[in-house]
Design a protein around this motif. Structure first.
Motif, PDB file in Angstrom:
ATOM      1  N   UNK A   1      19.933  20.185   5.756  1.00 17.74           N
ATOM      2  CA  UNK A   1      20.775  20.300   6.950  1.00 17.74           C
ATOM      3  C   UNK A   1      21.825  19.197   7.003  1.00 17.74           C
ATOM      4  N   UNK A   2      21.431  17.998   6.646  1.00 14.30           N
ATOM      5  CA  UNK A   2      22.371  16.880   6.650  1.00 14.30           C
ATOM      6  C   UNK A   2      23.343  16.953   5.480  1.00 14.30           C
ATOM      7  N   UNK A   3      22.927  17.623   4.413  1.00 12.19           N
ATOM      8  CA  UNK A   3      23.778  17.712   3.235  1.00 12.19           C
ATOM      9  C   UNK A   3      23.746  16.445   2.397  1.00 12.19           C
ATOM     10  N   UNK A   4      22.802  15.557   2.695  1.00  8.28           N
ATOM     11  CA  UNK A   4      22.731  14.291   1.974  1.00  8.28           C
ATOM     12  C   UNK A   4      21.282  13.821   1.897  1.00  8.28           C
ATOM     13  N   UNK A   5      20.826  13.622   0.685  1.00  8.24           N
ATOM     14  CA  UNK A   5      19.476  13.098   0.490  1.00  8.24           C
ATOM     15  C   UNK A   5      19.399  11.671   1.010  1.00  8.24           C
ATOM     16  N   UNK A   6      20.422  10.890   0.732  1.00  9.17           N
ATOM     17  CA  UNK A   6      20.424   9.485   1.122  1.00  9.17           C
ATOM     18  C   UNK A   6      20.337   9.315   2.643  1.00  9.17           C
ATOM     19  N   UNK A   7      21.122  10.094   3.387  1.00  9.23           N
ATOM     20  CA  UNK A   7      21.098   9.997   4.853  1.00  9.23           C
ATOM     21  C   UNK A   7      19.732  10.381   5.407  1.00  9.23           C
ATOM     22  N   UNK A   8      19.173  11.474   4.896  1.00 14.00           N
ATOM     23  CA  UNK A   8      17.862  11.925   5.373  1.00 14.00           C
ATOM     24  C   UNK A   8      16.782  10.900   5.017  1.00 14.00           C
ATOM     25  N   UNK A   9      16.871  10.341   3.822  1.00 11.90           N
ATOM     26  CA  UNK A   9      15.877   9.348   3.389  1.00 11.90           C
ATOM     27  C   UNK A   9      15.928   8.111   4.281  1.00 11.90           C
ATOM     28  N   UNK A  10      17.139   7.667   4.617  1.00 14.57           N
ATOM     29  CA  UNK A  10      17.270   6.507   5.505  1.00 14.57           C
ATOM     30  C   UNK A  10      16.686   6.807   6.876  1.00 14.57           C
ATOM     31  N   UNK A  11      16.979   8.005   7.387  1.00 14.36           N
ATOM     32  CA  UNK A  11      16.490   8.388   8.710  1.00 14.36           C
ATOM     33  C   UNK A  11      14.961   8.453   8.749  1.00 14.36           C
ATOM     34  N   UNK A  12      14.356   8.894   7.651  1.00  9.36           N
ATOM     35  CA  UNK A  12      12.902   9.033   7.594  1.00  9.36           C
ATOM     36  C   UNK A  12      12.207   7.808   7.004  1.00  9.36           C
ATOM     37  N   UNK A  13      12.984   6.786   6.670  1.00 11.14           N
ATOM     38  CA  UNK A  13      12.461   5.563   6.055  1.00 11.14           C
ATOM     39  C   UNK A  13      11.707   5.879   4.766  1.00 11.14           C
ATOM     40  N   UNK A  14      12.390   6.638   3.889  1.00 13.00           N
ATOM     41  CA  UNK A  14      11.846   7.032   2.590  1.00 13.00           C
ATOM     42  C   UNK A  14      12.745   6.536   1.479  1.00 13.00           C
ATOM     43  N   UNK A  15      12.205   6.506   0.289  1.00 15.15           N
ATOM     44  CA  UNK A  15      13.003   6.244  -0.898  1.00 15.15           C
ATOM     45  C   UNK A  15      13.735   7.537  -1.252  1.00 15.15           C
ATOM     46  N   UNK A  16      15.011   7.467  -1.494  1.00 13.53           N
ATOM     47  CA  UNK A  16      15.814   8.664  -1.773  1.00 13.53           C
ATOM     48  C   UNK A  16      15.327   9.389  -3.025  1.00 13.53           C
ATOM     49  N   UNK A  17      14.829   8.661  -4.008  1.00 15.63           N
ATOM     50  CA  UNK A  17      14.361   9.316  -5.226  1.00 15.63           C
ATOM     51  C   UNK A  17      13.118  10.170  -4.946  1.00 15.63           C
ATOM     52  N   UNK A  18      12.273   9.715  -4.055  1.00 14.40           N
ATOM     53  CA  UNK A  18      11.087  10.497  -3.683  1.00 14.40           C
ATOM     54  C   UNK A  18      11.510  11.801  -3.010  1.00 14.40           C
TER      55      UNK A  18
ATOM     56  N   UNK B   1       0.835  -1.178   0.000  1.00 18.88           N
ATOM     57  CA  UNK B   1       0.000   0.000   0.000  1.00 18.88           C
ATOM     58  C   UNK B   1       0.883   1.245   0.000  1.00 18.88           C
ATOM     59  N   UNK B   2       0.549   2.220  -0.822  1.00 13.57           N
ATOM     60  CA  UNK B   2       1.345   3.437  -0.951  1.00 13.57           C
ATOM     61  C   UNK B   2       1.165   4.336   0.274  1.00 13.57           C
ATOM     62  N   UNK B   3       2.265   4.893   0.718  1.00  7.93           N
ATOM     63  CA  UNK B   3       2.214   5.826   1.839  1.00  7.93           C
ATOM     64  C   UNK B   3       1.916   7.214   1.310  1.00  7.93           C
ATOM     65  N   UNK B   4       1.105   7.958   2.031  1.00  5.73           N
ATOM     66  CA  UNK B   4       0.748   9.321   1.647  1.00  5.73           C
ATOM     67  C   UNK B   4       1.330  10.258   2.697  1.00  5.73           C
ATOM     68  N   UNK B   5       2.013  11.298   2.219  1.00 10.32           N
ATOM     69  CA  UNK B   5       2.665  12.248   3.113  1.00 10.32           C
ATOM     70  C   UNK B   5       2.018  13.617   2.953  1.00 10.32           C
ATOM     71  N   UNK B   6       1.803  14.302   4.069  1.00 13.33           N
ATOM     72  CA  UNK B   6       1.233  15.647   3.965  1.00 13.33           C
ATOM     73  C   UNK B   6       2.331  16.657   3.649  1.00 13.33           C
ATOM     74  N   UNK B   7       1.922  17.861   3.271  1.00 11.97           N
ATOM     75  CA  UNK B   7       2.879  18.877   2.813  1.00 11.97           C
ATOM     76  C   UNK B   7       3.868  19.279   3.899  1.00 11.97           C
TER      77      UNK B   7
END
Length: 93
Positions: free
Chosen positions: A19-36, A1-7
């Motif tokens: 702030x982290x300077x890295x999409x990959x690090x932030x995506x891992x921390x938030x449990x997101x796909x880096x491309x999203x 099932x697709x996750x929906x995120x609010x603005x």
């Protein structure tokens, strides 16, 4: 099932990645796909209204030139599309 995120979440995620300077690090921390997260970073609705993400290596003038070039490219593309539409609609029956 697709996750929906609010603005507000999207804005916070973009800010965290900056702030982290890295999409990959932030995506891992938030449990997101880096491309999203990368797509959110270039979306003016979530990145503070800029067409392109801020690049700390560029001066403000270079950043502005970069954004203006992107706007020009989009306007030129829009112009081409409109010209094609006029040609299609003016053919008649």
């Amino acid at each position: 099932m697709a996750r929906i995120f609010d603005e507000s979440f999207k804005k916070m995620a973009v800010e965290l990645s900056s702030l982290k300077g890295s999409v990959l690090e932030a995506a891992k921390e938030l449990d997101l796909d880096a491309s999203r997260l990368s797509k959110w970073r270039v979306d003016p609705r979530y990145n503070g209204g800029t067409l392109l993400p801020k690049n700390d290596k560029l001066t403000p003038e270079e950043q502005e030139i970069r954004e203006l070039k992107k706007r020009l490219k989009e306007a030129e593309l829009e112009n081409v599309i409109l010209k094609k539409a006029v040609a299609i609609f003016s053919k008649g029956d």
